[in-house]
Scaffold this motif. Structure first.
Motif, PDB file in Angstrom:
ATOM      1  N   LEU A 187     -16.370 -12.326  -9.158  1.00 44.44           N
ATOM      2  CA  LEU A 187     -16.777 -13.611  -8.579  1.00 44.44           C
ATOM      3  C   LEU A 187     -15.562 -14.516  -8.369  1.00 44.44           C
ATOM      4  CD1 LEU A 187     -20.010 -14.428 -10.618  1.00 44.44           C
ATOM      5  CD2 LEU A 187     -19.817 -13.358  -8.360  1.00 44.44           C
ATOM      6  N   LYS A 188     -14.459 -14.181  -9.063  1.00 48.75           N
ATOM      7  CA  LYS A 188     -13.290 -15.073  -8.997  1.00 48.75           C
ATOM      8  C   LYS A 188     -12.168 -14.517  -8.126  1.00 48.75           C
ATOM      9  CE  LYS A 188     -14.125 -17.349 -13.382  1.00 48.75           C
ATOM     10  NZ  LYS A 188     -13.900 -17.125 -14.798  1.00 48.75           N
ATOM     11  N   VAL A 189     -11.972 -13.194  -8.134  1.00 54.44           N
ATOM     12  CA  VAL A 189     -10.839 -12.656  -7.362  1.00 54.44           C
ATOM     13  C   VAL A 189     -11.211 -12.594  -5.880  1.00 54.44           C
ATOM     14  CG1 VAL A 189      -9.985 -11.268  -9.303  1.00 54.44           C
ATOM     15  CG2 VAL A 189     -11.482 -10.208  -7.622  1.00 54.44           C
ATOM     16  N   ASP A 190     -10.172 -12.730  -5.030  1.00 51.26           N
ATOM     17  CA  ASP A 190     -10.415 -12.571  -3.585  1.00 51.26           C
ATOM     18  C   ASP A 190     -10.733 -11.113  -3.323  1.00 51.26           C
ATOM     19  OD1 ASP A 190      -9.901 -15.198  -3.035  1.00 51.26           O
ATOM     20  OD2 ASP A 190      -7.787 -14.873  -2.576  1.00 51.26           O
ATOM     21  N   PHE A 191     -11.741 -10.859  -2.482  1.00 50.69           N
ATOM     22  CA  PHE A 191     -12.034  -9.469  -2.139  1.00 50.69           C
ATOM     23  C   PHE A 191     -10.879  -8.911  -1.299  1.00 50.69           C
ATOM     24  CE2 PHE A 191     -17.024  -9.558  -2.172  1.00 50.69           C
ATOM     25  CZ  PHE A 191     -16.991  -9.561  -3.556  1.00 50.69           C
ATOM     26  N   PRO A 192     -10.444  -7.682  -1.616  1.00 52.32           N
ATOM     27  CA  PRO A 192      -9.423  -7.052  -0.776  1.00 52.32           C
ATOM     28  C   PRO A 192     -10.068  -6.548   0.518  1.00 52.32           C
ATOM     29  CG  PRO A 192     -10.175  -5.547  -2.466  1.00 52.32           C
ATOM     30  CD  PRO A 192     -10.916  -6.827  -2.703  1.00 52.32           C
ATOM     31  N   TYR A 193      -9.267  -5.999   1.433  1.00 51.90           N
ATOM     32  CA  TYR A 193      -9.830  -5.408   2.661  1.00 51.90           C
ATOM     33  C   TYR A 193     -10.737  -4.229   2.291  1.00 51.90           C
ATOM     34  CZ  TYR A 193     -10.250  -2.463   6.743  1.00 51.90           C
ATOM     35  OH  TYR A 193     -10.773  -1.684   7.742  1.00 51.90           O
ATOM     36  N   PHE A 194     -11.903  -4.144   2.903  1.00 51.01           N
ATOM     37  CA  PHE A 194     -12.780  -2.986   2.721  1.00 51.01           C
ATOM     38  C   PHE A 194     -13.687  -2.870   3.938  1.00 51.01           C
ATOM     39  CE2 PHE A 194     -16.943  -4.951   1.691  1.00 51.01           C
ATOM     40  CZ  PHE A 194     -16.551  -6.270   1.476  1.00 51.01           C
ATOM     41  N   THR A 195     -14.269  -1.686   4.118  1.00 58.06           N
ATOM     42  CA  THR A 195     -15.206  -1.518   5.233  1.00 58.06           C
ATOM     43  C   THR A 195     -16.654  -1.480   4.733  1.00 58.06           C
ATOM     44  OG1 THR A 195     -14.988   0.884   5.114  1.00 58.06           O
ATOM     45  CG2 THR A 195     -13.529  -0.274   6.667  1.00 58.06           C
ATOM     46  N   LYS A 196     -16.860  -0.846   3.579  1.00 57.20           N
ATOM     47  CA  LYS A 196     -18.220  -0.739   3.037  1.00 57.20           C
ATOM     48  C   LYS A 196     -18.220  -1.112   1.552  1.00 57.20           C
ATOM     49  CE  LYS A 196     -19.738   2.613   6.429  1.00 57.20           C
ATOM     50  NZ  LYS A 196     -20.115   3.980   6.763  1.00 57.20           N
ATOM     51  N   PHE A 197     -19.354  -1.629   1.124  1.00 52.64           N
ATOM     52  CA  PHE A 197     -19.492  -2.048  -0.279  1.00 52.64           C
ATOM     53  C   PHE A 197     -20.520  -1.105  -0.913  1.00 52.64           C
ATOM     54  CE2 PHE A 197     -21.481  -4.445  -3.669  1.00 52.64           C
ATOM     55  CZ  PHE A 197     -20.477  -5.231  -4.208  1.00 52.64           C
ATOM     56  N   VAL A 198     -20.102  -0.380  -1.937  1.00 51.06           N
ATOM     57  CA  VAL A 198     -21.033   0.534  -2.611  1.00 51.06           C
ATOM     58  C   VAL A 198     -20.870   0.321  -4.109  1.00 51.06           C
ATOM     59  CG1 VAL A 198     -21.756   2.939  -2.909  1.00 51.06           C
ATOM     60  CG2 VAL A 198     -20.680   2.238  -0.758  1.00 51.06           C
ATOM     61  N   ALA A 199     -21.941  -0.079  -4.794  1.00 52.65           N
ATOM     62  CA  ALA A 199     -21.764  -0.397  -6.209  1.00 52.65           C
ATOM     63  C   ALA A 199     -23.070  -0.452  -6.975  1.00 52.65           C
ATOM     64  CB  ALA A 199     -21.046  -1.744  -6.348  1.00 52.65           C
ATOM     65  N   ASN A 200     -22.935  -0.111  -8.246  1.00 52.24           N
ATOM     66  CA  ASN A 200     -23.996  -0.311  -9.217  1.00 52.24           C
ATOM     67  C   ASN A 200     -23.537  -1.531 -10.008  1.00 52.24           C
ATOM     68  OD1 ASN A 200     -25.871  -0.050 -11.319  1.00 52.24           O
ATOM     69  ND2 ASN A 200     -24.645   1.521 -12.355  1.00 52.24           N
ATOM     70  N   ILE A 201     -23.987  -2.692  -9.590  1.00 52.29           N
ATOM     71  CA  ILE A 201     -23.379  -3.946 -10.059  1.00 52.29           C
ATOM     72  C   ILE A 201     -23.976  -4.424 -11.391  1.00 52.29           C
ATOM     73  CG2 ILE A 201     -22.866  -4.685  -7.690  1.00 52.29           C
ATOM     74  CD1 ILE A 201     -25.254  -6.688  -8.003  1.00 52.29           C
ATOM     75  N   PRO A 202     -23.244  -5.318 -12.090  1.00 52.50           N
ATOM     76  CA  PRO A 202     -23.856  -5.964 -13.256  1.00 52.50           C
ATOM     77  C   PRO A 202     -24.956  -6.905 -12.753  1.00 52.50           C
ATOM     78  CG  PRO A 202     -21.604  -6.768 -12.884  1.00 52.50           C
ATOM     79  CD  PRO A 202     -21.846  -5.718 -11.861  1.00 52.50           C
TER      80      PRO A 202
END
Ligand SMILES: C[S@@+](CC[C@H](N)C(=O)[O-])C[C@H]1O[C@@H](n2cnc3c(N)ncnc32)[C@H](O)[C@@H]1O
Length: 244
Positions: free
Chosen positions: A87-102
């Motif tokens: 929530l605090k760091v800037d997102f780096p470059y990416f094309t797709k977001f895939v995650a099992n998030i908290p």
């Protein structure tokens, strides 16, 4: 290894679910996946077979293990790991977001994602959150329709995780194509938030209260005036705000 509940550390251990998540993301070699909360790296490992991955993980112990487990991929530049709070760091470059998030950070993380440029997201959420995101009878679902299309792909049982969470989970596909367009996003979100804070009242009354509180005159026709916020849907909310 001791897992930290406060960080939502429920590791996805069902290989079939992991493999379906990777399939839903339709990855090609050129993709760069952003994975928030890599944990012990089970999903990361499956993603790395298809494309490059950038991970953000908060727990320094997990980061240490991940750096050991994926040292080859890090060396080849296929895996980059950022230690920090997503929530605090800037997102780096990416094309797709895939995650099992908290699950605790589902709402702020989803809005951070929706304000970023991406092609597709496949996200594991708590089932109840996923249903609200994909529905239109609540604030989250109505506001999200102005950013994206979201659909539940499957429900995942607690036994697919270690340790099993107390709740069911759901895999959601998010495409960043708004279902509903709004010109004045600030006013739209303010009005939707206000309306759902008075969900027992009907829209006629809500519009009056909104004018009293913020001095903004919105119009509702007779039919809409009788409805409650959860009966409207995103498109009707947008029509009310456009008619301002
Ligand atoms: C549900 S686990 C998922 C682990 C792994 N991806 C899997 O599928 O097995 C969530 C992970 O997010 C990490 N985490 C918790 N809060 C975070 C935050 N604010 N930013 C980044 N990572 C976080 C936890 O340490 C944990 O490893």
């Amino acid at each position: 290894m001791k897992l930290r509940k406060s960080l939502g550390q429920h590791m996805l251990v069902d290989r079939r679910v992991i493999s379906r998540i990777v399939g839903y993301a339709e990855l090609s070699e050129d993709d760069v996946v952003l994975e928030v909360g890599c944990g012990t790296g089970n999903l990361t490992s499956a993603l790395l077979r298809k494309c490059s991955v950038v991970g953000i993980e908060k727990d320094p112990l997990m980061v240490k293990r991940l750096r050991e487990r994926f040292s080859d991929f890090i060396g080849k530049g296929r895996f980059r790991l950022i230690q920090g709070d997503a929530l605090k760091v800037d997102f780096p470059y990416f094309t797709k977001f895939v995650a099992n998030i908290p699950y605790k950070i589902s709402s702020p993380l989803t809005f951070k994602l929706l304000k970023t440029d991406f092609r597709l997201a496949v996200v594991m959420y708590q089932r109840e959150f996923a249903e609200r995101l994909c529905g239109e009878d609540n604030r989250l679902g109505v506001i999200s329709k102005t950013y994206c299309k979201a659909e539940i792909l499957e429900i995942v049982k607690p036994s697919s995780f270690n340790p099993p969470p107390k709740v069911e989970s759901a895999i959601v596909r998010i495409v960043p194509e708004p279902e509903v367009f709004v010109e004045n996003r600030e006013l739209f979100e303010k009005f939707v938030t206000f309306a759902f804070s008075m969900r027992r009242k009907r829209m006629g009354k809500i519009v009056q209260e909104f004018r009293k509180r913020y001095g903004v005159e919105l119009a509702v026709n007779k039919n809409l005036a009788e409805k409650r916020p959860e009966e409207l849907g995103a498109r009707k909310f947008a029509e009310i705000v456009v008619g301002e």
